[in-house]
Write a protein that holds these residues in place. Structure first.
Motif, mmCIF file in Angstrom:
data_model
loop_
_atom_site.group_PDB
_atom_site.id
_atom_site.type_symbol
_atom_site.label_atom_id
_atom_site.label_comp_id
_atom_site.label_asym_id
_atom_site.label_seq_id
_atom_site.Cartn_x
_atom_site.Cartn_y
_atom_site.Cartn_z
ATOM 1 N N LEU A 122 24.117 -39.303 -1.150
ATOM 2 C CA LEU A 122 23.320 -38.039 -0.310
ATOM 3 C C LEU A 122 24.671 -37.284 0.262
ATOM 4 N N TRP A 123 26.048 -37.265 0.112
ATOM 5 C CA TRP A 123 26.981 -36.964 0.916
ATOM 6 C C TRP A 123 26.980 -35.600 0.299
ATOM 7 N N ILE A 124 26.576 -35.854 -1.599
ATOM 8 C CA ILE A 124 27.464 -34.744 -1.875
ATOM 9 C C ILE A 124 26.563 -33.284 -1.861
ATOM 10 N N LEU A 125 25.361 -33.338 -1.235
ATOM 11 C CA LEU A 125 24.121 -32.266 -0.456
ATOM 12 C C LEU A 125 25.166 -31.673 0.545
ATOM 13 N N ASN A 126 25.812 -31.916 1.236
ATOM 14 C CA ASN A 126 26.915 -32.048 3.051
ATOM 15 C C ASN A 126 26.672 -30.705 2.988
ATOM 16 N N ASN A 127 27.406 -29.871 1.567
ATOM 17 C CA ASN A 127 28.356 -28.525 2.196
ATOM 18 C C ASN A 127 27.301 -27.801 2.214
ATOM 19 N N GLY A 128 26.567 -27.813 0.654
ATOM 20 C CA GLY A 128 25.087 -26.389 0.706
ATOM 21 C C GLY A 128 24.299 -26.890 2.042
ATOM 22 N N LEU A 129 23.717 -27.996 2.602
ATOM 23 C CA LEU A 129 23.224 -27.713 3.414
ATOM 24 C C LEU A 129 24.042 -27.890 4.645
ATOM 25 N N THR A 130 24.985 -28.043 4.630
ATOM 26 C CA THR A 130 25.549 -27.046 6.225
ATOM 27 C C THR A 130 25.483 -25.855 6.095
ATOM 28 N N ILE A 131 26.166 -25.066 5.014
ATOM 29 C CA ILE A 131 25.584 -23.495 4.930
ATOM 30 C C ILE A 131 23.831 -23.211 5.587
ATOM 31 N N GLY A 204 23.839 -38.709 5.227
ATOM 32 C CA GLY A 204 24.676 -38.270 3.489
ATOM 33 C C GLY A 204 26.245 -38.664 4.401
ATOM 34 N N ARG A 205 26.708 -38.443 5.654
ATOM 35 C CA ARG A 205 27.664 -38.956 6.493
ATOM 36 C C ARG A 205 28.035 -40.064 5.922
ATOM 37 N N ARG A 206 26.924 -40.417 6.901
ATOM 38 C CA ARG A 206 26.845 -42.131 7.044
ATOM 39 C C ARG A 206 27.013 -43.185 5.449
ATOM 40 N N GLN A 207 26.352 -42.531 4.687
ATOM 41 C CA GLN A 207 26.749 -43.015 3.249
ATOM 42 C C GLN A 207 28.048 -42.292 2.653
ATOM 43 N N PHE A 208 28.393 -41.719 3.496
ATOM 44 C CA PHE A 208 29.757 -41.539 2.747
ATOM 45 C C PHE A 208 30.746 -42.343 3.175
#
Length: 212
Positions: A122-131, A204-208
């Motif tokens: 799920l962490w691969i989404l973090n950059n896009g979701l942060t924006i 996502g961050r927890r999974q990372f």
């Protein structure tokens, strides 16, 4: 740097549409918010109705906007002009479009999230979701600076006419829908959007972290 393939980009776009339309769906059907604003905004002082009578008319309006098989707007205590009826018809189309997009995207979005969850990616989404999470922050800023201007701009974007400008003499329903109520609705939609997005980012961050 996080690299995503085209399928993941499509999945992210689909997810964003689901989150946006879900937040809108919850907001426009947030009956408790309107009940709260009846007292908070002293709406009963604007209309010669009891709260029960007002809520009956509100439900009639929302039923028209929500259900495609209701083709004519009729409210027990509020007459509707031709211009007012036209505007609510345009709003109805936007409601149904929102529901349509949600129904089309919710299943693939759920499958996409489930796949990433199982793969602990799920962490691969973090950059896009942060924006994506920053956009409502900017919208919220402009709302708080001057909601009247924001609200006018919103109508100019979504409607190509001035039917949204109601005359209380012809369409007294506008007295029961003060601008501040819509301000609260926008706030609710933004909060819901942010909660969902930040929730996914947190997981996502927890999974990372667990991966490393």
């Amino acid at each position: 740097m996080i690299r995503t393939n085209w399928k993941e980009k499509v999945g992210l776009a689909c997810l964003m549409l689901t989150v946006i339309t879900l937040a809108i769906t919850i907001t426009i059907n947030a009956f408790p918010l309107y009940v709260f604003d009846i007292g908070h905004l002293d709406i009963l002082d604007r209309v010669a109705l009891s709260q029960e009578e007002l809520l009956k008319n509100y439900r009639e309006l929302m039923s028209y906007l929500n259900f495609p098989w209701i083709s004519q707007l009729k409210m027990t205590d509020f007459p509707v002009s031709a211009s007012g009826a036209f505007h609510f018809w345009e709003v109805k189309k936007l409601f149904l479009l929102n529901y349509g997009v949600f129904l089309l995207t919710v299943i693939p979005s759920t499958m996409f999230l489930r796949k990433l969850w199982k793969e602990k990616r799920l962490w691969i989404l973090n950059n896009g979701l942060t924006i994506a999470a920053l956009v409502p922050v900017f919208l919220g800023f402009f709302m708080f600076v001057g909601f009247d201007k924001f609200f006018t701009t919103f109508h100019h974007v979504f409607f190509n006419n001035d039917a949204w400008i109601f005359d209380p003499e012809l369409d007294p329903i506008i007295l029961a829908l003060p601008e501040q109520y819509f301000f609260h609705s926008f706030i609710l939609a933004i909060v819901l959007f942010e909660l969902i997005i930040l929730g996914i980012i947190y997981i996502g961050r927890r999974q990372f972290k667990s991966k490393n």
